[in-house]
Design an enzyme around this catalytic site. Structure first.
Site, PDB file in Angstrom:
ATOM      1  N   CYS A 114       0.818  -1.227   0.000  1.00 27.85           N
ATOM      2  CA  CYS A 114       0.000   0.000   0.000  1.00 27.85           C
ATOM      3  C   CYS A 114       0.849   1.274   0.000  1.00 27.85           C
ATOM      4  CB  CYS A 114      -0.954   0.001   1.186  1.00 27.85           C
ATOM      5  SG  CYS A 114      -2.120  -1.365   1.122  1.00 27.85           S
ATOM      6  N   HIS A 250      -3.336   7.601   1.566  1.00 28.42           N
ATOM      7  CA  HIS A 250      -3.732   6.248   1.168  1.00 28.42           C
ATOM      8  C   HIS A 250      -5.137   6.013   1.716  1.00 28.42           C
ATOM      9  CE1 HIS A 250      -3.962   2.044   0.542  1.00 28.42           C
ATOM     10  NE2 HIS A 250      -3.738   1.699   1.797  1.00 28.42           N
ATOM     11  N   ASN A 280     -10.043   0.041  -0.461  1.00 23.63           N
ATOM     12  CA  ASN A 280      -8.584   0.111  -0.390  1.00 23.63           C
ATOM     13  C   ASN A 280      -8.000  -0.513  -1.667  1.00 23.63           C
ATOM     14  OD1 ASN A 280      -5.873  -0.229   0.149  1.00 23.63           O
ATOM     15  ND2 ASN A 280      -6.163  -1.035   2.220  1.00 23.63           N
TER      16      ASN A 280
HETATM   17  O1  UT7 Z   1      -3.860  -0.596   3.372  1.00 26.98           O
HETATM   18  C1  UT7 Z   1      -2.986  -1.313   4.163  1.00 26.98           C
HETATM   19  C2  UT7 Z   1      -3.145  -0.974   5.569  1.00 26.98           C
HETATM   20  N1  UT7 Z   1      -4.364  -1.522   6.079  1.00 26.98           N
HETATM   21  C3  UT7 Z   1      -5.115  -0.811   6.873  1.00 26.98           C
HETATM   22  O2  UT7 Z   1      -4.814   0.332   7.073  1.00 26.98           O
HETATM   23  C4  UT7 Z   1      -6.272  -1.478   7.562  1.00 26.98           C
HETATM   24  C5  UT7 Z   1      -6.203  -1.143   9.020  1.00 26.98           C
HETATM   25  N2  UT7 Z   1      -7.293  -1.663   9.805  1.00 26.98           N
HETATM   26  C6  UT7 Z   1      -8.583  -1.301   9.677  1.00 26.98           C
HETATM   27  O3  UT7 Z   1      -8.932  -0.562   8.785  1.00 26.98           O
HETATM   28  C7  UT7 Z   1      -9.567  -1.795  10.708  1.00 26.98           C
HETATM   29  O4  UT7 Z   1      -8.850  -2.421  11.742  1.00 26.98           O
HETATM   30  C8  UT7 Z   1     -10.633  -2.769  10.163  1.00 26.98           C
HETATM   31  C9  UT7 Z   1     -11.628  -2.017   9.290  1.00 26.98           C
HETATM   32  C10 UT7 Z   1      -9.936  -3.849   9.356  1.00 26.98           C
HETATM   33  C11 UT7 Z   1     -11.402  -3.420  11.301  1.00 26.98           C
HETATM   34  O5  UT7 Z   1     -11.924  -2.434  12.176  1.00 26.98           O
HETATM   35  P1  UT7 Z   1     -11.696  -2.549  13.760  1.00 26.98           P
HETATM   36  O6  UT7 Z   1     -12.503  -1.476  14.375  1.00 26.98           O
HETATM   37  O7  UT7 Z   1     -10.219  -2.546  14.004  1.00 26.98           O
HETATM   38  O8  UT7 Z   1     -12.360  -3.944  14.110  1.00 26.98           O
HETATM   39  P2  UT7 Z   1     -11.682  -5.262  14.740  1.00 26.98           P
HETATM   40  O9  UT7 Z   1     -10.743  -5.885  13.766  1.00 26.98           O
HETATM   41  O10 UT7 Z   1     -11.171  -4.952  16.114  1.00 26.98           O
HETATM   42  O11 UT7 Z   1     -12.962  -6.184  14.852  1.00 26.98           O
HETATM   43  C12 UT7 Z   1     -14.076  -5.831  15.682  1.00 26.98           C
HETATM   44  C13 UT7 Z   1     -15.119  -6.915  15.527  1.00 26.98           C
HETATM   45  C14 UT7 Z   1     -14.573  -8.337  15.700  1.00 26.98           C
HETATM   46  O12 UT7 Z   1     -15.539  -9.098  16.411  1.00 26.98           O
HETATM   47  P3  UT7 Z   1     -15.355  -9.385  17.988  1.00 26.98           P
HETATM   48  O13 UT7 Z   1     -14.069 -10.131  18.094  1.00 26.98           O
HETATM   49  O14 UT7 Z   1     -15.328  -8.027  18.632  1.00 26.98           O
HETATM   50  O15 UT7 Z   1     -16.562 -10.183  18.292  1.00 26.98           O
HETATM   51  C15 UT7 Z   1     -14.469  -8.845  14.280  1.00 26.98           C
HETATM   52  O16 UT7 Z   1     -14.586 -10.260  14.213  1.00 26.98           O
HETATM   53  O17 UT7 Z   1     -15.694  -6.868  14.216  1.00 26.98           O
HETATM   54  C16 UT7 Z   1     -15.669  -8.199  13.647  1.00 26.98           C
HETATM   55  N3  UT7 Z   1     -15.582  -8.087  12.200  1.00 26.98           N
HETATM   56  C17 UT7 Z   1     -16.660  -7.912  11.386  1.00 26.98           C
HETATM   57  N4  UT7 Z   1     -17.983  -7.849  11.668  1.00 26.98           N
HETATM   58  C18 UT7 Z   1     -18.813  -7.657  10.629  1.00 26.98           C
HETATM   59  C19 UT7 Z   1     -14.468  -8.101  11.416  1.00 26.98           C
HETATM   60  N5  UT7 Z   1     -14.818  -7.941  10.132  1.00 26.98           N
HETATM   61  C20 UT7 Z   1     -16.160  -7.843  10.087  1.00 26.98           C
HETATM   62  C21 UT7 Z   1     -17.100  -7.656   9.045  1.00 26.98           C
HETATM   63  N6  UT7 Z   1     -18.408  -7.578   9.355  1.00 26.98           N
HETATM   64  N7  UT7 Z   1     -16.731  -7.550   7.740  1.00 26.98           N
END
Ligand code: UT7
Length: 323
Positions: A114, A250, A280
Site C-alpha cells: 500500500c 492512502h 482500499n
Molecule cells: O492498506 C494497508 C493498511 N491496512 C489498513 O490500514 C487497515 C487497518 N485496519 C482497519 O482498517 C480496521 O482495523 C478494520 C476495518 C480492518 C477493522 O476495524 P476494527 O474497528 O479494528 O475492528 P476489529 O478488527 O477490532 O474487529 C471488531 C469486531 C470483531 O468481532 P469481535 O471479536 O469483537 O466479536 C471482528 O470479528 O468486528 C468483527 N468483524 C466484522 N464484523 C462484521 C471483522 N470484520 C467484520 C465484518 N463484518 N466484515
C-alpha cells in the site's frame, strides 16, 4: 536553479463493475452498516474476468499522457507500483511499455504494497534529479480482488481494484518551497511487523496466497506512523502542516484518514477522500485520489500536497509536492 520533478499529467482507470457493500451480506456474516461504520467504504470496483493489472495500468497511463499532451515516445521511464502483477515476471511495467508502443527507455515494478506509490514517486524523483530520466510515468495499479479470501470477512470487504498514473517531468525551480514539483520524500519500513499484513503465498511457496491482516494492529501503527512520516517530509521541505492545502492519503479506512489529519492539526476539509467509492486499492489509491481530486476541482495548480501511505512490511512513507 534546482531540478524538480513536476507533475504535468494525471489520469486514472476504474473497472466497470461496482460492488456495493450489500453484495457481501449475501455470503458473509457482515452488514453494510458495519463496513461503513468501521472503514467508511460504501462500494468498490472489481476487475472483469481476464482484466489484469497491466491492462488497468495502461488505461491510466494513456489518460495521464493525454492530460499531459504527451506521446509514449516522450517518456523515458515507467515505474509501476503494484503487488499484484500479471505474471511472476516480466514486470507489469514492461507490459505497459509494450502496450503503449514505447520501444525506448526502461520500465520496472516497485513492490511496497500500500506504500508502493510513495516509494515509486521517490524513485522517479531520484531518477529525474540524477539525470537518468527526464519524463517518468509513475503508475499505481492493483487487482487485489485476485488475492481475496472470500470467506474472510475481516479482509475481503475492504479492498478494490483500479489504477492511477502521473507524468513527472524535470523542470528548473528556484530551490525554494514555492517551486512546483516534488519538494521532499520520506520512506520507512520495519520488517519486524511482517506478520501483521501479508499474502500467505508467493513464488517460492508455489501458491499465490490470500491477504491476511491483523486489522486492529495495523490500525494502531497507521495513525502514528502516517502523521510522523508526513511531518518528517514537511520538515525536510522546510514546511509545516499550516502550509498544506491538501492531504492526499492512502485510502484504507476513513478513521485512519481522519485520525491522521487530526494528529497533523488539519481539518477534513483539507483531505481528499475517495475511500467510500474505491475501497482500499493498495498502491493505486493515492494516484486515484490525485486524479479524482483534480477532476472534482479540489486540487489546483500551485496547491501544496502531502501524500502518505502505510501497508504490508510494514512499509510507509510520505511525499510533499506542489501541484
Ligand atoms: O492498506 C494497508 C493498511 N491496512 C489498513 O490500514 C487497515 C487497518 N485496519 C482497519 O482498517 C480496521 O482495523 C478494520 C476495518 C480492518 C477493522 O476495524 P476494527 O474497528 O479494528 O475492528 P476489529 O478488527 O477490532 O474487529 C471488531 C469486531 C470483531 O468481532 P469481535 O471479536 O469483537 O466479536 C471482528 O470479528 O468486528 C468483527 N468483524 C466484522 N464484523 C462484521 C471483522 N470484520 C467484520 C465484518 N463484518 N466484515
Amino acid at each position: 536553479m534546482t531540478r524538480r520533478a513536476v507533475v504535468v499529467g494525471v489520469g486514472h482507470y476504474l473497472p466497470e463493475r461496482i460492488v456495493p457493500n450489500s453484495e457481501f451480506e449475501k455470503t458473509l456474516d457482515t452488514s453494510d452498516e458495519w463496513i461503513r461504520a468501521r472503514s467508511g467504504i460504501e462500494r468498490r470496483h472489481f476487475a472483469a474476468e481476464g482484466e489484469t493489472t497491466s491492462n488497468m495500468a495502461t488505461d491510466a497511463a494513456k489518460a495521464a499522457l493525454a492530460d499531459a499532451e504527451l506521446a509514449p515516445g516522450d517518456i523515458d521511464a515507467i515505474i509501476l507500483a503494484t503487488s499484484t502483477a500479471d505474471l511472476t515476471f516480466p514486470s507489469a511495467a514492461t507490459m505497459v511499455q509494450a502496450e503503449l508502443g514505447m520501444t525506448s527507455g526502461f520500465a520496472f515494478d516497485v513492490q511496497a504494497v500500500c506504500a508502493g506509490f510513495a516509494y515509486a514517486l521517490a524513485n522517479a524523483n531520484a531518477l529525474i534529479l540524477s539525470g537518468q530520466a527526464n519524463r517518468v510515468l509513475v503508475i499505481g495499479a492493483e487487482t487485489f480482488s485476485r488475492i481475496m479470501d472470500w470467506t474472510d470477512r475481516a479482509t475481503c470487504v475492504l479492498f478494490g481494484d483500479g489504477a492511477g498514473a502521473l507524468v513527472l517531468e524535470g523542470q528548473e525551480g528556484q530551490g525554494t518551497s514555492d517551486d512546483r514539483g516534488i519538494l521532499s520524500t520520506d520512506l520507512n519500513s520495519d520488517g519486524r511487523y511482517k506478520d501483521l499484513l501479508y499474502a500467505d503465498g508467493g513464488v517460492s511457496t508455489k501458491t499465490t496466497g490470500y491477504v491476511r491482516m491483523q486489522g486492529n494492529q495495523v490500525f494502531r501503527h497507521a495513525v502514528e506512523k502516517l502523521a510522523s512520516t508526513a511531518h518528517a517530509a514537511l520538515e525536510k521541505a522546510g514546511l509545516t502542516a499550516d502550509d498544506v492545502d491538501w492531504i492526499v492519503p492512502h485510502q484504507a479506512n476513513i478513521r485512519i484518514i481522519s485520525g491522521t489529519a487530526k494528529k497533523m492539526g488539519l481539518p477534513m476539509e483539507k483531505v481528499v477522500v475517495t475511500v467510500q467509492d474505491h475501497g482500499n486499492t493498495s498502491a493505486a489509491s493515492i494516484p486515484l485520489a490525485l486524479s479524482v481530486g483534480k477532476e472534482r476541482g479540489q486540487i489546483k495548480p500551485g496547491d501544496l500536497l502531502v501524500t502518505e501511505a502505510i501497508g504490508g512490511g510494514l512499509a510507509w512513507g510520505a511525499v510533499v509536492l506542489r501541484w
